[in-house]
Design a protein around this motif. Structure first.
Motif, PDB file in Angstrom:
ATOM      1  N   VAL A   1     -31.490   2.237   6.276  1.00 33.63           N
ATOM      2  CA  VAL A   1     -30.394   1.390   6.942  1.00 33.63           C
ATOM      3  C   VAL A   1     -29.997   0.376   5.847  1.00 33.63           C
ATOM      4  CG1 VAL A   1     -29.998  -0.192   9.072  1.00 33.63           C
ATOM      5  CG2 VAL A   1     -31.799   1.456   9.296  1.00 33.63           C
ATOM      6  N   GLY A   2     -29.375   0.734   4.686  1.00 30.27           N
ATOM      7  CA  GLY A   2     -28.966   0.205   3.484  1.00 30.27           C
ATOM      8  C   GLY A   2     -27.645  -0.336   3.924  1.00 30.27           C
ATOM      9  N   LEU A   3     -27.503  -1.696   4.477  1.00 26.33           N
ATOM     10  CA  LEU A   3     -26.293  -2.184   5.147  1.00 26.33           C
ATOM     11  C   LEU A   3     -24.911  -1.983   4.103  1.00 26.33           C
ATOM     12  CD1 LEU A   3     -25.207  -3.180   7.864  1.00 26.33           C
ATOM     13  CD2 LEU A   3     -25.752  -5.398   7.148  1.00 26.33           C
ATOM     14  N   ASN A   4     -25.271  -2.393   2.785  1.00 22.87           N
ATOM     15  CA  ASN A   4     -24.280  -2.600   1.960  1.00 22.87           C
ATOM     16  C   ASN A   4     -23.641  -0.750   1.583  1.00 22.87           C
ATOM     17  OD1 ASN A   4     -24.676  -5.023   1.947  1.00 22.87           O
ATOM     18  ND2 ASN A   4     -24.747  -5.271  -0.535  1.00 22.87           N
ATOM     19  N   CYS A   5     -24.873  -0.077   1.760  1.00 26.65           N
ATOM     20  CA  CYS A   5     -24.417   1.378   1.416  1.00 26.65           C
ATOM     21  C   CYS A   5     -23.601   1.822   2.296  1.00 26.65           C
ATOM     22  CB  CYS A   5     -25.473   2.240   1.204  1.00 26.65           C
ATOM     23  SG  CYS A   5     -26.541   1.899  -0.273  1.00 26.65           S
ATOM     24  N   TYR A   6     -23.806   1.481   3.945  1.00 27.40           N
ATOM     25  CA  TYR A   6     -22.934   1.839   4.889  1.00 27.40           C
ATOM     26  C   TYR A   6     -21.665   1.298   4.788  1.00 27.40           C
ATOM     27  CZ  TYR A   6     -26.710   4.299   7.483  1.00 27.40           C
ATOM     28  OH  TYR A   6     -27.716   4.997   7.888  1.00 27.40           O
ATOM     29  N   VAL A   7     -21.306   0.385   4.295  1.00 26.52           N
ATOM     30  CA  VAL A   7     -20.083  -0.530   4.060  1.00 26.52           C
ATOM     31  C   VAL A   7     -19.385   0.299   3.293  1.00 26.52           C
ATOM     32  CG1 VAL A   7     -19.016  -2.571   3.168  1.00 26.52           C
ATOM     33  CG2 VAL A   7     -20.897  -2.861   4.479  1.00 26.52           C
TER      34      VAL A   7
END
Length: 432
Positions: free
Chosen positions: A380-386
């Motif tokens: 759940v690496g939020l920046n990677c999902y962005v």
């Protein structure tokens, strides 16, 4: 039911709700209200639940949050971020991995007028990623640089998450903002070093940029004067005691607004910037309200004090306990977002940290750094999902692969924070 047992059940219920996908604001508020109704009765529990949100919102210290958020969105819509990237590209473009290095420097510049990690990542995914691809950069490296560059916004002032930490644990927001500067700059330097090493080992990842004349470099500096002005006002005003964090944020917002008007920012873009500010601020305050209700419930159960006594009573060196807490946050960062992770754990962890004799300002910086790592680690690496959300043609696994070399650098940064606490506390201790 024993209050301690009720507190443990409340924490377990909150974790289950968050894992099931319930937003932290609603999960914490529901658990806190239900717990207070059980422990204090329906009338008192509901009454306190209505008082707590206002009592915690009617705070002068919290007024800094919407101002910091507004600075970032106005700077983005006014094109100041683009100017920062252009200037960084001209100054460091010739270095190994020059455009990637420029992205890190520009991300640090945007962090100085923002404070939101995901916003920074979104901006440079649209701005820097296509530029690096057009120049022949490896997509995996470019995506990793953009994702990790966004994390600088969590430490370099103004940092919204440091402000929230200060409000929750009742610590000086001014000292926290100053304490974040040096580790933020250290992180920037380590990221640049990682880029240099990766490109040296495999030059095919990043072609060499054409040279830029010194005159062109000088001509690019006035375009980022707003960034320097904001940094000077916020850090200088706080450091010398001329302004409170809220006052410095107000002046910095006015500077960005004037610059935006001089750049002929359209009414539509200004409206979008203000709407983004309102949405983000409302989200942050809803989380704060929910968590404060939950914190009050935990205080009634006595669970935080009980955990503190247990931790202090352990017959092990305090460093071992700290190491266990760090591992816990790293594991939690793989499944929870940073703000939720901080809100869930601080009511119990913070009293134990203070009880062990660790400085609360220093721990705030360590915690935010661990949260930074969490927003770029799977699953759940939020920046990677962005990055993947804006550029679905770049697989999520490629983004995580691009971030991997930087995680080695993060280990070095964590070691510096732990081994040299005086480095973190240097500026706060020198405050006027």
């Amino acid at each position: 039911m024993d209050p301690i047992t009720l507190g443990i059940l409340g924490v377990a219920c909150l974790i289950v709700l968050v894992v099931l996908g319930v937003p932290v604001a609603f999960a914490s508020a529901f658990t806190g209200i239900a717990g207070m109704m059980i422990i204090r009765g329906e009338t008192v529990g509901i009454g306190l639940s209505g008082i707590i949100p206002y009592a915690n919102s009617a705070s002068y210290a919290l007024s800094v949050l919407p101002l910091f958020v507004a600075i970032g969105f106005l700077a983005m819509h006014a094109g100041i971020t683009t100017a920062a990237y252009d200037a960084a590209r001209k100054w460091v473009g010739r270095a190994p991995g020059g455009l990637a290095t420029a992205t890190i420097f520009a991300s640090a510049g945007f962090a100085a007028v923002s404070g939101a990690s995901t916003a920074s990542t979104a901006v440079f995914t649209r701005l820097a990623l296509p530029e690096m691809e057009a120049r022949g950069y490896d997509k995996t490296l470019a995506a990793g640089v953009v994702a990790v560059g966004g994390t600088l916004a969590a430490l370099i002032p103004p940092s919204a998450i440091l402000v929230i930490y200060g409000i929750i644990v009742e610590q000086s927001v001014a000292q926290l903002l100053l304490a974040g500067l040096l580790p933020g700059l250290l992180s920037m330097g380590v990221y640049v070093a990682v880029i240099w090493i990766v490109v040296k080992l495999n030059p095919n990842l990043a072609p060499v940029e054409p040279s830029t004349s010194f005159a062109e470099k000088l001509a690019a500096l006035p375009k980022v004067s707003g960034v320097f002005a904001v940094v000077g006002v916020i850090l200088g005003g706080i450091y010398f005691g001329w302004m409170t964090p809220t006052e410095s944020a107000g002046v910095a917002t006015a500077i960005i607004l004037v610059m935006a008007l001089f750049k002929r920012l359209s009414l539509r873009d200004m409206g979008n910037g203000l709407l983004d500010t309102i949405r983000t601020t409302a989200m942050i305050f809803m989380v704060i309200w929910g968590v404060m209700i939950f914190v009050r419930f935990l205080a009634f159960t006595g669970l935080p004090a009980h955990v503190t006594d247990l931790v202090i009573g352990l017959d092990v060196p305090r460093f071992v306990i700290l190491l266990g807490i760090i591992v816990m946050y790293l594991l939690m960062g793989m499944i929870l977002d940073g703000l939720g992770m901080m809100m869930l754990t601080l009511p119990v962890v913070f009293p134990a940290i203070v009880g062990l004799g660790y400085d609360p300002i220093w721990f705030g910086i360590l915690l935010v750094k661990l949260i930074e790592i969490g927003v770029v680690t799977p699953p759940v690496g939020l920046n990677c999902y962005v990055v993947n959300g804006i550029r679905p043609d770049i697989p999520l696994e490629s983004v995580f692969k691009g971030v991997t070399p930087f995680l080695i650098g993060e280990i070095f940064i964590i070691a510096v924070i732990i081994l040299f606490p005086d480095f973190i506390l240097l500026l706060p201790r020198m405050m006027n």
